[in-house]
Scaffold this motif. Structure first.
Motif, PDB file in Angstrom:
ATOM      1  N   GLY A   1       0.820  -1.207   0.000  1.00  0.00           N
ATOM      2  CA  GLY A   1       0.000   0.000   0.000  1.00  0.00           C
ATOM      3  C   GLY A   1       0.850   1.251   0.000  1.00  0.00           C
TER       4      GLY A   1
ATOM      5  N   THR B   1      -3.981  -0.862   4.162  1.00  0.00           N
ATOM      6  CA  THR B   1      -4.070  -0.165   2.877  1.00  0.00           C
ATOM      7  C   THR B   1      -4.510   1.283   3.023  1.00  0.00           C
TER       8      THR B   1
ATOM      9  N   ASP C   1      -3.037  -4.859  -4.340  1.00  0.00           N
ATOM     10  CA  ASP C   1      -1.760  -4.660  -3.669  1.00  0.00           C
ATOM     11  C   ASP C   1      -0.882  -5.900  -3.789  1.00  0.00           C
TER      12      ASP C   1
END
Length: 553
Positions: free
Chosen positions: A117, A166, A363
């Motif tokens: 992230g 994230t 991600d």
């Protein structure tokens, strides 16, 4: 958790090999360095200028997970996706480009959500578990912070919790993702205009845990009783009061969110929000108080779009990762459907605009998911009308899977975690293999025997790591390392993975692991600046291209 569900142990390798050959051959490959941007800048298309950047992240969504969504949309006999066309099909039909991005963190093969992230948010190589930090431990400058410098509005939306890795990576700077109480303070001070997610328990004082306290009763009132009141803070700091002083409108229900204006902090669950199955089953329920990911996205865009200078918005479908960690294919399907309807909304909003860059990616990949064929439940020979089969019956010799299984996956009514949650609430004497088999049968379209249930319940004596090696037919089992990638040290998590093993052949499914993999992920980009994303890259490059586009470089 090295597992081989079928007797044909090499099929998993062939399946993944074919996938990557297909993906890589479909892309124009440009040379790229492992972690540093190549210097290519995302240039707006002629006559257009980037005003808004929307980044949609499917946490844990590798090409394999996306393949499940596409298979369901196009092959399930009773798919709920109209005309078999997903939002990803639509993006490509509307002129999006597709690229491939490597996800690894600095100096390692595999990434975690915090590092990944951070790399997406800042275009900077990050170390594992770090939030908003480069690999050396220095705070990064994120795309959200860059947008604020340009006078743009900013927003973060997630169906996990606001302080999860994230969303935190875009607005916080901490040495470890576990410092969620400190991350909450960073998020509050970030200046983000709209923050919608779960995770109330990191924002309220420790006194809220006392059901007789004034703050507990006050919280019940302001949340309309819709959110469980528990705190994970170790101090008396009430970040909700601080947020109000900063001018945020607080929202804890769908109705409160709908009425909110200006800067909004929405916290709709004590920790994570509803999983995909519950979201599907309650979507049209009149009594529902928790907003969906799509509804949060709609509200976020409504508020952010009021800024004439534009906005940056990150939207995370975070529970794709959670379902994949548990090898829970039915729940995974519903998480993907949740993302799909959200992305459809974003595409509708941006349809007539030439000032908005939309980037959709993941991600990392979680679980090593795939459909596979096996030698189990072989189909009976059948007659075919063709000339070549006048004197013989058609019989492939292997079970390649009936698309009807996709409808069965959709019919799951509880996640694996919830099934075991119900099991653990039973009196001890009722926690039997027969009862677990009943719960699985009642809440999924697949069945396990009492013998299979007993194997699952032997978690502590027969860990996932050990059982995986036994299923591979290995005579010796390596000593268990609780830090090994193939071992799930969490008892409940391990039981979910063990259940996945027992139903795998019925589902035509294989899972390689219960953790992350280094599988490159797909990148879809639509709007001005999109062409920079149509290549093989690393997440640091992807993040830098998004920042360049935002700044019209």
């Amino acid at each position: 958790m090295i597992i081989c569900y079928n007797s044909l142990k090499n099929m998993r390798k062939k399946n993944h090999a074919f996938l990557f050959i297909f993906l890589i051959s479909s892309l124009t490959v440009a040379g790229c360095s492992p972690l540093q941007p190549k210097g290519q800048k995302a240039k707006p298309e002629r006559g257009s200028k980037v005003k808004n950047v929307i980044m949609v992240i499917g946490d844990g969504m590798g090409p394999q997970q996306l393949g499940l969504l596409l298979a369901y949309a196009k092959q399930a006999p009773h798919s709920v996706i109209k005309n078999g066309t997903t939002a990803f099909d639509r993006m490509m039909q509307e002129g999006a480009v597709m690229g491939l991005s490597m996800t690894h963190a600095a100096n390692v093969l595999v990434t975690g959500s915090a590092a990944s992230g951070t790399q997406l948010a800042s275009g900077t190589a990050a170390g594992l578990k770090m939030i908003g930090s480069d690999k050396d431990g220095n705070p990064t400058v994120t795309i959200l912070e860059q947008a604020e410098k340009l006078g743009k509005s900013t927003g973060l939306i997630s169906d996990t919790r606001l302080t999860h890795a994230t969303p935190a990576a875009f607005a916080a700077h901490q040495p470890h993702r576990s410092l969620e109480n400190a991350i909450a303070v960073d998020m509050l001070n970030s200046g983000a205009d709209v923050m919608l997610s779960g995770g109330l328990n990191n924002w309220i004082p420790q006194e809220a845990n006392d059901s007789n306290s004034a703050v507990h009763n006050e919280l019940i009132q302001i949340t309309d009783g819709a959110v469980k009141i528990t705190s994970k803070r170790k101090d008396s700091r009430n970040l909700l009061l601080e947020a109000k002083k900063k001018g945020y409108t607080l929202a804890f229900t769908k109705e409160q969110m709908t009425k909110a204006n200006g800067n909004v902090l929405g916290l709709f669950a004590s920790s994570g929000m509803d999983n995909g199955i519950k979201a599907t089953r309650t979507k049209n329920a009149a009594q529902r108080t928790m907003p969906t990911l799509k509804e949060m996205t709609a509200k976020g865009i409504e508020l952010l779009a009021k800024n004439e200078k534009g906005f940056f918005l990150m939207i995370e479908a975070g529970q794709i990762d959670w379902a994949s960690h548990g090898n829970d294919t039915g729940t995974l399907l519903h998480e993907l459907l949740k993302l799909n309807e959200t992305l459809e909304y974003v595409l509708d909003w941006a349809a007539d605009r030439d000032d908005t860059l939309l980037v959709v990616t993941a991600d990392h990949e979680t679980g090593g998911f795939g459909f596979s064929y096996s030698a189990n439940d072989l189909p009976e020979p059948v007659d075919l009308p063709g000339k070549l089969f006048k004197e013989r019956k058609y019989q492939p010799g292997l079970n390649f899977g009936n698309p009807e299984v996709l409808d069965r996956l959709y019919r799951q009514t509880l996640s694996y975690g919830e099934i075991f949650g119900q099991f653990d609430k039973l009196p001890q004497k009722e926690q039997t293999p027969a009862k677990l088999a009943e719960l699985v049968r009642r809440n999924t379209a697949f069945q396990i025997t009492e013998k299979q249930a007993a194997r699952i319940l032997e978690t502590e004596e027969n860990p996932y790591y050990v059982q995986g090696h036994k299923k591979l037919g290995l005579k010796t089992v390596p000593k268990i390392d609780v830090n090994a990638a193939f071992f799930v040290p969490n008892k409940n998590g391990a039981r979910q993975n063990l259940l996945a093993i027992e139903v795998a052949t019925q589902q035509q499914v294989v899972w390689a692991t219960g953790t992350h993999t280094a599988t490159p992920v797909l990148v879809f980009a639509k709007g001005p600046g999109k062409d920079a994303f149509g290549q093989v890259m690393h997440h640091t490059e992807l993040g830098q291209y998004a920042i360049n586009a935002l700044m019209n470089k």
